[in-house]
Design a protein around this motif. Structure first.
Motif, PDB file in Angstrom:
ATOM      1  N   PRO A  43       0.662  -1.134   0.082  1.00  0.00           N
ATOM      2  CA  PRO A  43      -0.075  -0.005   0.009  1.00  0.00           C
ATOM      3  C   PRO A  43       0.840   1.351   0.023  1.00  0.00           C
ATOM      4  O   PRO A  43       0.233   2.376  -0.284  1.00  0.00           O
ATOM      5  CB  PRO A  43      -0.702  -0.007   1.298  1.00  0.00           C
ATOM      6  CG  PRO A  43      -0.154  -1.155   2.030  1.00  0.00           C
ATOM      7  CD  PRO A  43       0.377  -1.975   1.208  1.00  0.00           C
ATOM      8  N   THR A  44       1.973   1.311   0.186  1.00  0.00           N
ATOM      9  CA  THR A  44       2.722   2.531   0.357  1.00  0.00           C
ATOM     10  C   THR A  44       3.898   2.512  -0.926  1.00  0.00           C
ATOM     11  O   THR A  44       4.714   3.529  -1.186  1.00  0.00           O
ATOM     12  CB  THR A  44       3.731   2.547   1.765  1.00  0.00           C
ATOM     13  OG1 THR A  44       4.890   1.140   1.649  1.00  0.00           O
ATOM     14  CG2 THR A  44       2.914   2.537   2.862  1.00  0.00           C
ATOM     15  N   SER A  45       3.518   1.631  -1.848  1.00  0.00           N
ATOM     16  CA  SER A  45       4.511   1.378  -2.985  1.00  0.00           C
ATOM     17  C   SER A  45       4.024   2.647  -4.013  1.00  0.00           C
ATOM     18  O   SER A  45       3.165   2.725  -4.340  1.00  0.00           O
ATOM     19  CB  SER A  45       4.230   0.067  -3.626  1.00  0.00           C
ATOM     20  OG  SER A  45       4.887   0.222  -4.967  1.00  0.00           O
ATOM     21  N   GLN A  46       5.269   3.386  -4.322  1.00  0.00           N
ATOM     22  CA  GLN A  46       5.033   4.353  -5.386  1.00  0.00           C
ATOM     23  C   GLN A  46       4.528   3.845  -6.821  1.00  0.00           C
ATOM     24  O   GLN A  46       3.677   4.509  -7.520  1.00  0.00           O
ATOM     25  CB  GLN A  46       6.191   5.164  -5.393  1.00  0.00           C
ATOM     26  CG  GLN A  46       6.041   6.270  -6.264  1.00  0.00           C
ATOM     27  CD  GLN A  46       5.252   7.411  -5.728  1.00  0.00           C
ATOM     28  OE1 GLN A  46       4.928   7.623  -4.470  1.00  0.00           O
ATOM     29  NE2 GLN A  46       4.203   7.900  -6.844  1.00  0.00           N
ATOM     30  N   LYS A  47       5.269   2.703  -6.785  1.00  0.00           N
ATOM     31  CA  LYS A  47       4.816   2.032  -8.408  1.00  0.00           C
ATOM     32  C   LYS A  47       3.096   1.761  -8.425  1.00  0.00           C
ATOM     33  O   LYS A  47       2.693   1.970  -9.423  1.00  0.00           O
ATOM     34  CB  LYS A  47       5.454   0.734  -8.430  1.00  0.00           C
ATOM     35  CG  LYS A  47       6.924   0.904  -9.002  1.00  0.00           C
ATOM     36  CD  LYS A  47       7.692  -0.311  -9.297  1.00  0.00           C
ATOM     37  CE  LYS A  47       9.106  -0.167  -9.575  1.00  0.00           C
ATOM     38  NZ  LYS A  47       9.639  -1.132  -9.791  1.00  0.00           N
ATOM     39  N   LEU A  48       2.717   1.256  -7.349  1.00  0.00           N
ATOM     40  CA  LEU A  48       1.301   0.920  -7.121  1.00  0.00           C
ATOM     41  C   LEU A  48       0.527   2.201  -7.331  1.00  0.00           C
ATOM     42  O   LEU A  48      -0.505   2.304  -7.907  1.00  0.00           O
ATOM     43  CB  LEU A  48       0.798   0.296  -5.629  1.00  0.00           C
ATOM     44  CG  LEU A  48      -0.547   0.249  -5.510  1.00  0.00           C
ATOM     45  CD1 LEU A  48      -1.168  -0.971  -6.524  1.00  0.00           C
ATOM     46  CD2 LEU A  48      -0.919  -0.525  -4.039  1.00  0.00           C
ATOM     47  N   THR A  49       1.030   3.206  -6.404  1.00  0.00           N
ATOM     48  CA  THR A  49       0.312   4.673  -6.711  1.00  0.00           C
ATOM     49  C   THR A  49       0.295   5.146  -8.012  1.00  0.00           C
ATOM     50  O   THR A  49      -0.633   5.637  -8.568  1.00  0.00           O
ATOM     51  CB  THR A  49       1.007   5.548  -5.579  1.00  0.00           C
ATOM     52  OG1 THR A  49       0.833   5.106  -4.500  1.00  0.00           O
ATOM     53  CG2 THR A  49       0.275   7.091  -5.646  1.00  0.00           C
TER      54      THR A  49
END
Length: 194
Positions: free
Chosen positions: A90-96
């Motif tokens: 949930p804190t992944s920049q790639k996911l964001t």
């Protein structure tokens, strides 16, 4: 020493036959007899040709079709031989970044919709191949599909309602709509003008 090896070899042979041949054979036979559709992959055929499975998501990119959840399976997504999630936390920049790109793409393709987006419309499933959408995710796509097919929005919404499946056994999972079956129904009821 052979006195100890011989029983071990016999037990290995017996267990191999029981657990490696007999048990799988009996289970396969029972499944073929009791659940033939599911045992053979829940394949969907049209005009005698297999066009997909109700268990494996596939990509629909054209505006006149319901679009599935994003896929993280394989390099281009929707690869059934590479079933997996993105494994982004949930804190992944790639996911964001990926979710933001999905939201932008949805907004561009659905300019008539300005409300909040259901999470499953912009996030991949754990397998990357989820064949279903939430009814809310199908509903937000209804105006685009109605416009592309030249039918009233309420007819597309009625189709969504008709294809919405309830929770399994009344309490397992969430209500859902199978994207492939819904798109096939669209083609059957509201064929595209050529």
């Amino acid at each position: 020493m052979f006195k100890q090896l011989l029983p071990a070899l016999r037990i290995t042979l017996v267990l191999t036959v029981l657990t490696g041949l007999l048990y799988p054979g009996v289970v396969t036979g029972l499944c073929q007899l009791l659940f033939p559709q599911q045992a053979n992959g829940s394949l969907i055929t049209q005009n005698g040709r297999v066009i997909g499975s109700s268990l494996i998501g596939q990509n629909f990119a054209r505006p006149e079709y319901f679009q599935p959840r994003p896929s993280a399976a394989g390099s281009d997504g929707y690869d059934p031989t590479a079933s997996s999630g993105s494994n982004y936390g949930p804190t992944s920049q790639k996911l964001t970044d990926r979710v933001k790109a999905s939201v932008e793409k949805f907004r561009k393709e659905n300019p008539d919709y300005s409300g909040p987006l259901p999470a499953d419309l912009v996030t991949a499933s754990g397998s990357g191949l989820d064949p279903d959408l939430s009814p809310a995710s199908a509903e937000v796509q209804a105006p685009r599909i109605a416009k592309a097919r030249g039918v009233p929005v309420d007819q597309v919404q009625q189709l969504i309602s008709r294809f919405t499946e309830d929770r399994d056994l009344g309490f397992l999972g969430e209500p859902r709509v199978n994207v492939l079956r819904l798109n096939l129904a669209l083609d059957q009821l509201y064929p595209l003008k050529k």
